[in-house]
Write a protein that holds these residues in place. Structure first.
Motif, PDB file in Angstrom:
ATOM      1  N   ARG A 267      11.379  14.236  39.333  1.00 57.16           N
ATOM      2  CA  ARG A 267      10.385  15.274  39.652  1.00 57.16           C
ATOM      3  C   ARG A 267      10.938  16.664  39.365  1.00 57.16           C
ATOM      4  NH1 ARG A 267      10.102  18.260  44.044  1.00 57.16           N
ATOM      5  NH2 ARG A 267      11.569  16.897  45.169  1.00 57.16           N
ATOM      6  N   LEU A 268      12.155  16.928  39.791  1.00 59.50           N
ATOM      7  CA  LEU A 268      12.744  18.249  39.606  1.00 59.50           C
ATOM      8  C   LEU A 268      13.079  18.507  38.136  1.00 59.50           C
ATOM      9  CD1 LEU A 268      14.998  18.102  42.762  1.00 59.50           C
ATOM     10  CD2 LEU A 268      13.198  19.810  42.366  1.00 59.50           C
ATOM     11  N   ALA A 269      13.557  17.493  37.433  1.00 54.54           N
ATOM     12  CA  ALA A 269      13.859  17.673  36.011  1.00 54.54           C
ATOM     13  C   ALA A 269      12.589  17.963  35.228  1.00 54.54           C
ATOM     14  CB  ALA A 269      14.549  16.428  35.467  1.00 54.54           C
ATOM     15  N   GLU A 270      11.506  17.284  35.571  1.00 53.05           N
ATOM     16  CA  GLU A 270      10.248  17.544  34.874  1.00 53.05           C
ATOM     17  C   GLU A 270       9.732  18.954  35.167  1.00 53.05           C
ATOM     18  OE1 GLU A 270       7.833  14.243  36.084  1.00 53.05           O
ATOM     19  OE2 GLU A 270       8.375  13.081  34.288  1.00 53.05           O
ATOM     20  N   ARG A 271       9.929  19.440  36.370  1.00 51.08           N
ATOM     21  CA  ARG A 271       9.554  20.821  36.670  1.00 51.08           C
ATOM     22  C   ARG A 271      10.418  21.799  35.873  1.00 51.08           C
ATOM     23  NH1 ARG A 271       9.680  22.262  42.774  1.00 51.08           N
ATOM     24  NH2 ARG A 271       9.021  24.257  41.851  1.00 51.08           N
ATOM     25  N   ALA A 272      11.700  21.486  35.729  1.00 50.19           N
ATOM     26  CA  ALA A 272      12.586  22.343  34.933  1.00 50.19           C
ATOM     27  C   ALA A 272      12.142  22.370  33.478  1.00 50.19           C
ATOM     28  CB  ALA A 272      14.026  21.858  35.039  1.00 50.19           C
ATOM     29  N   ILE A 273      11.738  21.232  32.961  1.00 49.53           N
ATOM     30  CA  ILE A 273      11.285  21.146  31.572  1.00 49.53           C
ATOM     31  C   ILE A 273       9.971  21.886  31.389  1.00 49.53           C
ATOM     32  CG2 ILE A 273      10.407  19.524  29.841  1.00 49.53           C
ATOM     33  CD1 ILE A 273      12.583  17.549  30.952  1.00 49.53           C
ATOM     34  N   ALA A 274       9.084  21.801  32.375  1.00 48.82           N
ATOM     35  CA  ALA A 274       7.832  22.545  32.298  1.00 48.82           C
ATOM     36  C   ALA A 274       8.099  24.053  32.264  1.00 48.82           C
ATOM     37  CB  ALA A 274       6.931  22.193  33.481  1.00 48.82           C
ATOM     38  N   ALA A 275       9.119  24.490  32.997  1.00 48.65           N
ATOM     39  CA  ALA A 275       9.467  25.916  33.012  1.00 48.65           C
ATOM     40  C   ALA A 275      10.162  26.331  31.720  1.00 48.65           C
ATOM     41  CB  ALA A 275      10.366  26.222  34.211  1.00 48.65           C
ATOM     42  N   ASN A 276      10.911  25.411  31.117  1.00 42.54           N
ATOM     43  CA  ASN A 276      11.630  25.706  29.873  1.00 42.54           C
ATOM     44  C   ASN A 276      11.740  24.419  29.060  1.00 42.54           C
ATOM     45  OD1 ASN A 276      13.263  26.511  27.786  1.00 42.54           O
ATOM     46  ND2 ASN A 276      15.115  26.693  29.017  1.00 42.54           N
ATOM     47  N   PRO A 277      10.828  24.180  28.125  1.00 39.96           N
ATOM     48  CA  PRO A 277      10.824  22.933  27.345  1.00 39.96           C
ATOM     49  C   PRO A 277      12.040  22.763  26.436  1.00 39.96           C
ATOM     50  CG  PRO A 277       8.689  24.054  27.200  1.00 39.96           C
ATOM     51  CD  PRO A 277       9.652  25.023  27.818  1.00 39.96           C
ATOM     52  N   TYR A 278      12.879  23.779  26.348  1.00 42.99           N
ATOM     53  CA  TYR A 278      14.042  23.710  25.464  1.00 42.99           C
ATOM     54  C   TYR A 278      15.352  23.544  26.245  1.00 42.99           C
ATOM     55  CZ  TYR A 278      10.494  25.455  22.301  1.00 42.99           C
ATOM     56  OH  TYR A 278       9.332  25.598  21.575  1.00 42.99           O
ATOM     57  N   GLY A 279      15.266  23.273  27.520  1.00 47.39           N
ATOM     58  CA  GLY A 279      16.451  23.123  28.346  1.00 47.39           C
ATOM     59  C   GLY A 279      17.044  21.727  28.221  1.00 47.39           C
ATOM     60  N   VAL A 280      18.113  21.600  27.451  1.00 50.49           N
ATOM     61  CA  VAL A 280      18.697  20.293  27.162  1.00 50.49           C
ATOM     62  C   VAL A 280      19.241  19.630  28.427  1.00 50.49           C
ATOM     63  CG1 VAL A 280      20.506  19.097  25.871  1.00 50.49           C
ATOM     64  CG2 VAL A 280      19.246  20.964  24.802  1.00 50.49           C
ATOM     65  N   ALA A 281      19.843  20.409  29.323  1.00 50.14           N
ATOM     66  CA  ALA A 281      20.449  19.821  30.524  1.00 50.14           C
ATOM     67  C   ALA A 281      19.425  19.064  31.355  1.00 50.14           C
ATOM     68  CB  ALA A 281      21.112  20.911  31.363  1.00 50.14           C
ATOM     69  N   ALA A 282      18.216  19.618  31.478  1.00 44.71           N
ATOM     70  CA  ALA A 282      17.183  18.952  32.272  1.00 44.71           C
ATOM     71  C   ALA A 282      16.767  17.632  31.636  1.00 44.71           C
ATOM     72  CB  ALA A 282      15.971  19.867  32.426  1.00 44.71           C
ATOM     73  N   TYR A 283      16.718  17.582  30.312  1.00 42.81           N
ATOM     74  CA  TYR A 283      16.398  16.324  29.649  1.00 42.81           C
ATOM     75  C   TYR A 283      17.487  15.283  29.898  1.00 42.81           C
ATOM     76  CZ  TYR A 283      12.436  18.272  27.076  1.00 42.81           C
ATOM     77  OH  TYR A 283      11.221  18.835  26.741  1.00 42.81           O
ATOM     78  N   GLY A 284      18.741  15.736  29.995  1.00 47.81           N
ATOM     79  CA  GLY A 284      19.824  14.803  30.290  1.00 47.81           C
ATOM     80  C   GLY A 284      19.665  14.173  31.654  1.00 47.81           C
TER      81      GLY A 284
END
Length: 399
Positions: free
Chosen positions: A114-131
């Motif tokens: 849930r938190l990683a998806e929120r991070a990606i929604a805020a910044n779709p280019y954030g590689v760490a959140a995808y990890g």
């Protein structure tokens, strides 16, 4: 299952594990204008207490330290730093990604997603959140979702974190050649000593699980050459020695391992090696670590399901395994539940979960041994690998 965390990349997974076993290089202090001095992150935050990204980075460092040292008290420190970061800007992608990493470190994988998806929604280019997303989805048994996250990482930044995750995805499919290829790409891309050690260590793990102890030991040695403080590689050497029958050497290595990093997995491996050598296993420190991790909010039913099935009470193993599988229905949890049920005298139900654990083609010797043993108990034809040593089962677990 393999846990992935490379340098500043926030991730886990990994299986293993049993407890999250990741390792990252010690973060470098932040530079300041004066080239003669380097400012630590803590000093920077005292000077700039409103730097929400700095607080998020400090939390990430604490999560890494919990993994590196085996001290779960760092999770509480990370939680405190993140509370400050969230108060300053709770919608920032760096803050959300760090919160996801903390949730993953505590085995709260649904929250991590849930938190990683929120991070990606805020910044779709954030590689760490995808990890974090890839690893957490894998822990939840969503291998397709994990692959999508890995594919996106490969698109954004095809570096060590992406290559290692792609390797693990290939291993789960049973494609060891592709898994090795991705790890070699990761090794070629790595430059930091800890990253080089990490990639070489997992090349050793691939060799170990394929039964090539000589190549495995060689890779572990190369990992330690790159980064002598890399404890997983030292544990790998201990594993290779024990599985090769060099029990005195293995026990000496395990003493060094648990002095550095007394994680439950290493303590169980050490105990099994002692039993194999005709000595008594002492689980006192293991049980103490269990209490410490629980007090820090780490839910690790997987480790205790596996331990109780092999060395304790099968009914307790089933209880832990059911709890783990209910939260995280991945391949490792399915195998743990299958083995616990078998040990508790329920082979028919056990087989259903063993089939689930081996459904993707993952060629792991422990999974294969568990399923074959369960099938034989039901009167079905099954081949048990004669080279597999069930008295050292913890050494074949998923790292």
């Amino acid at each position: 299952m393999r846990a992935f965390a490379i340098s500043a990349a926030l991730a886990l997974a990994g299986a293993m594990l049993f407890t999250i076993l990741t390792f990252t290089a010690t973060p470098e202090p932040l530079p300041v204008a004066d080239a003669q001095r380097r400012e630590t992150l803590q000093e920077r935050l005292r000077r700039l207490p409103g730097d929400h990204r700095g607080w998020a980075r400090l939390a990430s460092q604490y999560v890494d330290q919990a993994r590196v040292t085996g001290d779960p008290a760092y999770y509480g420190k990370a939680e405190g730093a993140l509370a400050t970061a969230a108060r300053l800007d709770g919608r920032d992608d760096a803050v959300l990604a760090a919160q996801a990493a903390l949730a993953a470190g505590r085995h709260e994988f649904t929250d991590a997603v849930r938190l990683a998806e929120r991070a990606i929604a805020a910044n779709p280019y954030g590689v760490a959140a995808y990890g974090v997303l890839a690893d957490a989805r894998a822990q939840l048994g969503d291998l397709r979702g994990a692959k999508r996250a890995v594919d996106r990482m490969m698109e954004l930044h095809p570096g060590v974190p992406a290559f290692t995750r792609a390797s693990y995805a290939a291993e789960l499919r049973g494609d060891l050649g592709k898994a090795r290829e991705y790890l070699e790409m990761a090794q070629n891309d790595a430059w930091a000593p800890a990253d080089v050690a990490y990639t070489r260590y997992y090349l050793g793990e691939l060799a170990l699980h394929a039964g090539d102890l000589k190549s495995a030991a060689d890779w572990y040695g190369k990992a330690l050459t790159a980064y002598p403080a890399y404890t997983p590689a030292l544990a790998g050497q201990a594993r290779a020695a024990a599985l090769g029958g060099r029990l005195t050497e293995a026990l000496a290595l395990y003493e060094r391992v648990v002095e550095r990093l007394p994680l439950p997995q290493y303590l169980i491996e050490q105990g099994e090696t002692r039993i194999k050598a005709g000595q008594r296993a002492d689980w006192t420190l293991l049980r103490a670590q269990r209490k410490l991790f629980a007090a820090a909010g780490v839910r690790d039913d997987l480790t205790w399901a596996e331990f109780e099935a092999d060395h304790g009470d099968p009914a307790t193993a089933v209880r832990h395994a059911r709890a783990e599988y209910a939260r995280n229905p991945n391949l490792v949890a399915a195998d743990a539940l299958a083995w616990a049920l078998f040990k508790a005298g329920e082979p028919a139900e056990a087989l259903r979960h063993a089939e689930r654990a081996t459904a993707t083609g993952w060629r792991n010797p422990l999974l294969a041994y568990h399923r074959a043993t369960i099938e034989r108990a039901l009167g079905r034809p099954a081949r048990v690998d004669p080279a597999f040593d069930p008295t050292l089962s913890a050494l074949a677990r998923f790292s």
